[in-house]
Design an enzyme around this catalytic site. Structure first.
Site, PDB file in Angstrom:
ATOM      1  N   LYS A  10      34.079  54.342  34.964  1.00  0.00           N
ATOM      2  CA  LYS A  10      33.210  53.896  33.726  1.00  0.00           C
ATOM      3  C   LYS A  10      31.963  53.472  34.288  1.00  0.00           C
ATOM      4  CE  LYS A  10      37.202  52.279  30.930  1.00  0.00           C
ATOM      5  NZ  LYS A  10      37.637  51.288  30.318  1.00  0.00           N
ATOM      6  N   TYR A  50      37.941  57.341  22.129  1.00  0.00           N
ATOM      7  CA  TYR A  50      38.282  55.981  21.888  1.00  0.00           C
ATOM      8  C   TYR A  50      38.983  55.820  20.463  1.00  0.00           C
ATOM      9  CZ  TYR A  50      37.688  54.469  26.644  1.00  0.00           C
ATOM     10  OH  TYR A  50      37.467  54.058  28.160  1.00  0.00           O
ATOM     11  N   PHE A  58      37.217  45.065  19.590  1.00  0.00           N
ATOM     12  CA  PHE A  58      36.425  45.482  20.746  1.00  0.00           C
ATOM     13  C   PHE A  58      36.281  47.058  20.557  1.00  0.00           C
ATOM     14  CE2 PHE A  58      40.957  46.244  21.915  1.00  0.00           C
ATOM     15  CZ  PHE A  58      40.866  47.763  22.235  1.00  0.00           C
ATOM     16  N   ARG A  86      48.588  53.458  36.597  1.00  0.00           N
ATOM     17  CA  ARG A  86      48.486  52.301  35.745  1.00  0.00           C
ATOM     18  C   ARG A  86      48.615  51.303  36.755  1.00  0.00           C
ATOM     19  NH1 ARG A  86      46.180  52.645  30.576  1.00  0.00           N
ATOM     20  NH2 ARG A  86      47.313  50.728  30.131  1.00  0.00           N
ATOM     21  N   THR A  92      44.525  45.594  31.893  1.00  0.00           N
ATOM     22  CA  THR A  92      43.339  45.651  31.580  1.00  0.00           C
ATOM     23  C   THR A  92      42.296  44.701  31.645  1.00  0.00           C
ATOM     24  OG1 THR A  92      44.500  46.729  29.381  1.00  0.00           O
ATOM     25  CG2 THR A  92      42.087  46.334  29.084  1.00  0.00           C
ATOM     26  N   ARG A 103      41.188  47.375  39.473  1.00  0.00           N
ATOM     27  CA  ARG A 103      40.588  46.604  38.697  1.00  0.00           C
ATOM     28  C   ARG A 103      40.217  45.205  39.223  1.00  0.00           C
ATOM     29  NH1 ARG A 103      43.406  48.697  32.868  1.00  0.00           N
ATOM     30  NH2 ARG A 103      41.618  50.007  32.394  1.00  0.00           N
ATOM     31  N   ASN A 113      35.903  47.278  32.887  1.00  0.00           N
ATOM     32  CA  ASN A 113      36.794  47.211  34.041  1.00  0.00           C
ATOM     33  C   ASN A 113      37.079  48.427  34.762  1.00  0.00           C
ATOM     34  OD1 ASN A 113      37.899  48.843  32.005  1.00  0.00           O
ATOM     35  ND2 ASN A 113      39.915  47.774  31.348  1.00  0.00           N
ATOM     36  N   HIS A 116      39.461  54.191  33.546  1.00  0.00           N
ATOM     37  CA  HIS A 116      40.509  54.571  32.254  1.00  0.00           C
ATOM     38  C   HIS A 116      41.383  55.283  32.940  1.00  0.00           C
ATOM     39  CE1 HIS A 116      42.015  56.088  28.809  1.00  0.00           C
ATOM     40  NE2 HIS A 116      42.101  57.090  29.528  1.00  0.00           N
ATOM     41  N   GLU A 127      43.944  63.847  26.308  1.00  0.00           N
ATOM     42  CA  GLU A 127      42.719  63.447  26.898  1.00  0.00           C
ATOM     43  C   GLU A 127      42.295  64.672  27.738  1.00  0.00           C
ATOM     44  OE1 GLU A 127      43.795  58.647  26.824  1.00  0.00           O
ATOM     45  OE2 GLU A 127      43.643  59.655  28.641  1.00  0.00           O
TER      46      GLU A 127
HETATM   47  P1  IDP Z   1      43.514  50.330  28.894  1.00  0.00           P
HETATM   48  O1  IDP Z   1      42.311  50.843  29.507  1.00  0.00           O
HETATM   49  O2  IDP Z   1      44.137  49.143  30.125  1.00  0.00           O
HETATM   50  O3  IDP Z   1      44.648  51.311  28.564  1.00  0.00           O
HETATM   51  P2  IDP Z   1      43.271  49.995  26.162  1.00  0.00           P
HETATM   52  O4  IDP Z   1      43.870  48.644  25.494  1.00  0.00           O
HETATM   53  O5  IDP Z   1      43.582  50.995  25.999  1.00  0.00           O
HETATM   54  O6  IDP Z   1      43.248  49.344  27.749  1.00  0.00           O
HETATM   55  O7  IDP Z   1      41.784  49.311  25.936  1.00  0.00           O
HETATM   56  C1  IDP Z   1      40.814  50.385  26.131  1.00  0.00           C
HETATM   57  C2  IDP Z   1      39.602  49.926  26.861  1.00  0.00           C
HETATM   58  O8  IDP Z   1      38.914  49.111  25.719  1.00  0.00           O
HETATM   59  C3  IDP Z   1      39.813  49.000  28.152  1.00  0.00           C
HETATM   60  O9  IDP Z   1      40.004  49.555  29.072  1.00  0.00           O
HETATM   61  C4  IDP Z   1      38.382  48.165  28.052  1.00  0.00           C
HETATM   62  O10 IDP Z   1      37.513  48.743  28.222  1.00  0.00           O
HETATM   63  C5  IDP Z   1      38.363  47.928  26.411  1.00  0.00           C
HETATM   64  N1  IDP Z   1      39.024  46.620  25.882  1.00  0.00           N
HETATM   65  C6  IDP Z   1      40.442  46.482  25.706  1.00  0.00           C
HETATM   66  N2  IDP Z   1      40.655  45.390  25.374  1.00  0.00           N
HETATM   67  C7  IDP Z   1      39.685  44.745  25.290  1.00  0.00           C
HETATM   68  C8  IDP Z   1      39.034  43.191  24.694  1.00  0.00           C
HETATM   69  O11 IDP Z   1      39.833  42.783  24.364  1.00  0.00           O
HETATM   70  N3  IDP Z   1      37.837  43.203  24.691  1.00  0.00           N
HETATM   71  C9  IDP Z   1      36.699  43.996  25.265  1.00  0.00           C
HETATM   72  N4  IDP Z   1      37.150  45.319  25.555  1.00  0.00           N
HETATM   73  C10 IDP Z   1      38.476  45.635  25.619  1.00  0.00           C
HETATM   74 MG    MG Z   2      44.471  52.714  27.124  1.00  0.00          MG
END
Ligand code: IDP
Ligand code: MG
Length: 140
Positions: A10, A50, A58, A86, A92, A103, A113, A116, A127
């Site tokens: 990212k 997304y 978010f 993962r 996350t 992370r 974070n 992805h 994807e």
């Molecule tokens: P992941 O990347 O671990 O699969 P997802 O739930 O798919 O997590 O969320 C996609 C992306 O959205 C996350 O990697 C992060 O950048 C962002 N994100 C997820 N939850 C939050 C939140 O509660 N606040 C702000 N950003 C979030």
């Molecule tokens: Mg995800």
């Protein structure tokens, strides 16, 4: 099972020059790079990628963040790589990510974070073609 997964480094990690350090962590697990490129997303691409999160609180912040600079999009291959990566990525929210995960090392907060990774074979199957054409994915 040999699988493929989509990995994105990212914008903030790119700005901070952490790309090669993160890629090295993935390579050291024995996974192989199939395809990779630096991309500056358009808003339509960020929203499209997304779309599963549309409506969540978010979502807008995530889309805006992904537009703040270039990203590195890549396809990796290996035995059970989807789950393996993962695990290597960590939770996350980096505050919950275990030591030794990507992370834990390079993320700043739950939004920024650093990485992805596809969360299932179904996600990987949609994807990967989002960013790469068939002829970019040939290994032999
Ligand atoms: P992941 O990347 O671990 O699969 P997802 O739930 O798919 O997590 O969320 C996609 C992306 O959205 C996350 O990697 C992060 O950048 C962002 N994100 C997820 N939850 C939050 C939140 O509660 N606040 C702000 N950003 C979030
Ligand atoms: Mg995800």
């Amino acid at each position: 099972m040999i699988e493929r997964t989509l990995i994105i480094i990212k914008p903030r990690a790119m700005k901070e020059n952490k790309l090669s350090k993160i890629l090295t962590m993935i390579e050291e697990k024995g996974y192989h790079l199939v395809a990779g490129k630096v991309v500056k997303l358009s808003r339509a691409q960020a929203e499209g990628f997304y779309h599963v999160h549309k409506g969540k609180e978010f979502y807008e912040g995530l889309v805006k963040f992904m537009l703040t600079g270039p990203i590195f999009v890549s396809v990796w291959e290996g035995e059970n790589i989807i789950l393996g990566l993962r695990k290597l990525m960590g939770k996350t929210n980096p505050l919950e990510a275990k030591e030794g995960t990507i992370r834990h090392k390079y993320a700043h907060n739950v939004r920024e974070n650093c990485i992805h990774g596809s969360d299932s074979t179904q996600s990987a199957d949609s994807e990967i073609p989002f960013f790469f054409s068939e002829n970019e994915l040939i290994m032999e």
